[in-house]
Enzyme design. Sequence first.
Site, PDB file in Angstrom:
ATOM      1  N   ALA A   9       0.798  -1.233   0.000  1.00  0.00           N
ATOM      2  CA  ALA A   9       0.000   0.000   0.000  1.00  0.00           C
ATOM      3  C   ALA A   9       0.825   1.276   0.000  1.00  0.00           C
ATOM      4  CB  ALA A   9      -0.934  -0.006   1.214  1.00  0.00           C
ATOM      5  N   HIS A  10       2.107   1.176   0.383  1.00  0.00           N
ATOM      6  CA  HIS A  10       2.922   2.398   0.443  1.00  0.00           C
ATOM      7  C   HIS A  10       3.755   2.598  -0.821  1.00  0.00           C
ATOM      8  CE1 HIS A  10       1.495   2.239   4.450  1.00  0.00           C
ATOM      9  NE2 HIS A  10       2.183   1.152   4.734  1.00  0.00           N
ATOM     10  N   THR A  75       1.169  -7.288  -9.331  1.00  0.00           N
ATOM     11  CA  THR A  75       2.626  -7.467  -9.249  1.00  0.00           C
ATOM     12  C   THR A  75       3.149  -8.242 -10.457  1.00  0.00           C
ATOM     13  OG1 THR A  75       2.365  -7.565  -6.858  1.00  0.00           O
ATOM     14  CG2 THR A  75       4.471  -8.309  -7.738  1.00  0.00           C
ATOM     15  N   PRO A 102      -1.248  -8.136 -15.835  1.00  0.00           N
ATOM     16  CA  PRO A 102       0.132  -7.700 -16.078  1.00  0.00           C
ATOM     17  C   PRO A 102       0.223  -6.204 -16.367  1.00  0.00           C
ATOM     18  CG  PRO A 102      -0.410  -9.624 -17.411  1.00  0.00           C
ATOM     19  CD  PRO A 102      -1.690  -9.147 -16.795  1.00  0.00           C
ATOM     20  N   HIS A 131      11.959   0.506 -18.753  1.00  0.00           N
ATOM     21  CA  HIS A 131      11.314   0.947 -17.512  1.00  0.00           C
ATOM     22  C   HIS A 131      12.302   1.731 -16.657  1.00  0.00           C
ATOM     23  CE1 HIS A 131       8.222  -2.004 -18.618  1.00  0.00           C
ATOM     24  NE2 HIS A 131       7.427  -1.343 -17.787  1.00  0.00           N
ATOM     25  N   HIS A 132      11.769   2.406 -15.649  1.00  0.00           N
ATOM     26  CA  HIS A 132      12.574   3.155 -14.685  1.00  0.00           C
ATOM     27  C   HIS A 132      13.570   2.233 -13.981  1.00  0.00           C
ATOM     28  CE1 HIS A 132      10.149   1.456 -11.350  1.00  0.00           C
ATOM     29  NE2 HIS A 132       9.193   1.474 -12.262  1.00  0.00           N
ATOM     30  N   LYS A 135      12.744  -0.643 -11.257  1.00  0.00           N
ATOM     31  CA  LYS A 135      11.994  -1.880 -11.512  1.00  0.00           C
ATOM     32  C   LYS A 135      12.936  -3.073 -11.349  1.00  0.00           C
ATOM     33  CE  LYS A 135       8.965  -4.100 -14.908  1.00  0.00           C
ATOM     34  NZ  LYS A 135       7.964  -4.507 -13.906  1.00  0.00           N
ATOM     35  N   GLY A 141       6.321  -7.919 -16.818  1.00  0.00           N
ATOM     36  CA  GLY A 141       5.159  -8.804 -16.932  1.00  0.00           C
ATOM     37  C   GLY A 141       4.409  -8.563 -18.239  1.00  0.00           C
ATOM     38  N   THR A 142       4.386  -7.309 -18.672  1.00  0.00           N
ATOM     39  CA  THR A 142       3.680  -6.980 -19.918  1.00  0.00           C
ATOM     40  C   THR A 142       4.392  -7.600 -21.117  1.00  0.00           C
ATOM     41  OG1 THR A 142       2.971  -4.926 -18.938  1.00  0.00           O
ATOM     42  CG2 THR A 142       2.831  -5.058 -21.334  1.00  0.00           C
TER      43      THR A 142
HETATM   44  N1  LIG Z   1       0.033  -4.384 -13.470  1.00  0.00           N
HETATM   45  C1  LIG Z   1       0.417  -3.133 -13.744  1.00  0.00           C
HETATM   46  O1  LIG Z   1      -0.209  -2.400 -14.539  1.00  0.00           O
HETATM   47  C2  LIG Z   1       1.630  -2.588 -13.059  1.00  0.00           C
HETATM   48  C3  LIG Z   1       1.987  -1.240 -13.219  1.00  0.00           C
HETATM   49  C4  LIG Z   1       3.104  -0.775 -12.536  1.00  0.00           C
HETATM   50  C5  LIG Z   1       3.819  -1.633 -11.715  1.00  0.00           C
HETATM   51  N2  LIG Z   1       3.456  -2.943 -11.631  1.00  0.00           N
HETATM   52  C6  LIG Z   1       4.139  -3.902 -10.764  1.00  0.00           C
HETATM   53  O2  LIG Z   1       3.541  -3.798  -9.481  1.00  0.00           O
HETATM   54  C7  LIG Z   1       4.525  -4.023  -8.468  1.00  0.00           C
HETATM   55  C8  LIG Z   1       4.615  -2.792  -7.566  1.00  0.00           C
HETATM   56  O3  LIG Z   1       5.014  -1.693  -8.336  1.00  0.00           O
HETATM   57  P1  LIG Z   1       5.290  -0.263  -7.686  1.00  0.00           P
HETATM   58  O4  LIG Z   1       5.726   0.600  -8.788  1.00  0.00           O
HETATM   59  O5  LIG Z   1       4.144   0.143  -6.824  1.00  0.00           O
HETATM   60  O6  LIG Z   1       6.558  -0.602  -6.771  1.00  0.00           O
HETATM   61  P2  LIG Z   1       7.055   0.124  -5.437  1.00  0.00           P
HETATM   62  O7  LIG Z   1       6.694   1.565  -5.460  1.00  0.00           O
HETATM   63  O8  LIG Z   1       8.483  -0.259  -5.290  1.00  0.00           O
HETATM   64  O9  LIG Z   1       6.196  -0.572  -4.302  1.00  0.00           O
HETATM   65  C9  LIG Z   1       6.380  -1.901  -3.929  1.00  0.00           C
HETATM   66  C10 LIG Z   1       5.867  -2.038  -2.521  1.00  0.00           C
HETATM   67  O10 LIG Z   1       5.930  -3.414  -2.172  1.00  0.00           O
HETATM   68  C11 LIG Z   1       5.945  -3.434  -0.790  1.00  0.00           C
HETATM   69  N3  LIG Z   1       6.391  -4.700  -0.225  1.00  0.00           N
HETATM   70  C12 LIG Z   1       7.562  -5.341  -0.429  1.00  0.00           C
HETATM   71  N4  LIG Z   1       7.581  -6.471   0.306  1.00  0.00           N
HETATM   72  C13 LIG Z   1       6.404  -6.527   0.972  1.00  0.00           C
HETATM   73  C14 LIG Z   1       5.827  -7.437   1.894  1.00  0.00           C
HETATM   74  N5  LIG Z   1       6.497  -8.540   2.305  1.00  0.00           N
HETATM   75  N6  LIG Z   1       4.587  -7.186   2.377  1.00  0.00           N
HETATM   76  C15 LIG Z   1       3.913  -6.082   2.003  1.00  0.00           C
HETATM   77  N7  LIG Z   1       4.406  -5.162   1.139  1.00  0.00           N
HETATM   78  C16 LIG Z   1       5.635  -5.396   0.628  1.00  0.00           C
HETATM   79  C17 LIG Z   1       6.888  -2.304  -0.375  1.00  0.00           C
HETATM   80  O11 LIG Z   1       6.413  -1.912   0.890  1.00  0.00           O
HETATM   81  P3  LIG Z   1       7.139  -0.872   1.926  1.00  0.00           P
HETATM   82  O12 LIG Z   1       7.128   0.451   1.219  1.00  0.00           O
HETATM   83  O13 LIG Z   1       6.223  -0.911   3.100  1.00  0.00           O
HETATM   84  O14 LIG Z   1       8.542  -1.393   2.182  1.00  0.00           O
HETATM   85  C18 LIG Z   1       6.662  -1.269  -1.475  1.00  0.00           C
HETATM   86  O15 LIG Z   1       5.932  -0.155  -1.019  1.00  0.00           O
HETATM   87  C19 LIG Z   1       5.831  -4.346  -9.207  1.00  0.00           C
HETATM   88  O16 LIG Z   1       5.942  -5.732  -9.379  1.00  0.00           O
HETATM   89  C20 LIG Z   1       5.607  -3.667 -10.558  1.00  0.00           C
HETATM   90  O17 LIG Z   1       6.383  -4.261 -11.579  1.00  0.00           O
HETATM   91  C21 LIG Z   1       2.375  -3.432 -12.268  1.00  0.00           C
END
Ligand SMILES: NC(=O)c1ccc[n+]([C@@H]2O[C@H](COP(=O)([O-])OP(=O)(O)OC[C@H]3O[C@@H](n4cnc5c(N)ncnc54)[C@H](OP(=O)(O)O)[C@@H]3O)[C@@H](O)[C@H]2O)c1
EC number: 1.17.1.8
Length: 244
Positions: A9-10, A75, A102, A131-132, A135, A141-142
């Site tokens: 969520a963060h 994810t 994805p 990607h940035h 990542k 995944g896409t």
């Molecule tokens: N499907 C889509 O359209 C799409 C689009 C963009 C990204 N994604 C994917 O979605 C995922 C997240 O992307 P994002 O950009 O949001 O990444 P991000 O900003 O790095 O956020 C990932 C979050 O995962 C949390 N996390 C890690 N381990 C955890 C655990 N054991 N329990 C609970 N939370 C945990 C972290 O929490 P803390 O901050 O609390 O440490 C962090 O806030 C990635 O796999 C990304 O590739 C998918």
Amino acid sequence: MTSVAVVGAHGRMGRLTCEIVEELDGFELHSRIGSHDALEQAAGADVLVDFTVPAVSPAVVDFALSSRMRVLVGTSGWSRDRIAKVEARVTADPELGIIFVPNFSIGSVLASSFAATAARFFDSIEIVEAHHAGKVDSPSGTAVRTAELIGAARAELGPVEAPHVDQRARGQQVSSVPVHSVRMAGVSARQTVYFGGTGERLTLDHEAFGEDAYAAGIRLALAAVVERTGVTIGLDQLIDLGTR
Ligand SMILES: NC(=O)c1ccc[n+]([C@@H]2O[C@H](COP(=O)([O-])OP(=O)(O)OC[C@H]3O[C@@H](n4cnc5c(N)ncnc54)[C@H](OP(=O)(O)O)[C@@H]3O)[C@@H](O)[C@H]2O)c1
């Protein structure tokens, strides 16, 4: 009212999901769970949304299914092989439901669908995704999903022509399609699929500049996850692209 627990969520996508849930009619936010919280805090929610990291996501999904919540997974890292391990469990229980998405961007879903359409007409196909730098997983995944759709569309034609793929710089093959991953500053999320033909080249290019690109897809998937049982893969299964 459908209550939603957001895991991750963060993070970037998790924060966006929480905002959407709080604004969406018929939904309420049950809990925001980060890496320092116990997953058990999600207990009692109707839906669990997972936006974490590929290494953590399977445990989150396992927890949600054991707790009999509907699950929406954004994810990365859920290849067809990985999903197959969850599929048997979900299809054996008529009340379970999980949606893997994805990519929540409508433009990206359209680009992948166009790629599947073009796949039968070109033997030379390669994907470049950028990607940035933050990542952690590659290919995206896409890109995996796009390559799998291309492979499925070519089931009767066979693999794409991919010469010299034993050399590392030629990318990683997914469903025979070479995929090249770029991770760098100054990019958000971009994917280009090249189709080489005789005397011509077709290029399908999609770019998302920020999280806003995913909001419409997340709303759509939240509405669907309440209704659907079984395993659903891809936003393309939830919208009419005019291809079925
Ligand atoms: N499907 C889509 O359209 C799409 C689009 C963009 C990204 N994604 C994917 O979605 C995922 C997240 O992307 P994002 O950009 O949001 O990444 P991000 O900003 O790095 O956020 C990932 C979050 O995962 C949390 N996390 C890690 N381990 C955890 C655990 N054991 N329990 C609970 N939370 C945990 C972290 O929490 P803390 O901050 O609390 O440490 C962090 O806030 C990635 O796999 C990304 O590739 C998918």
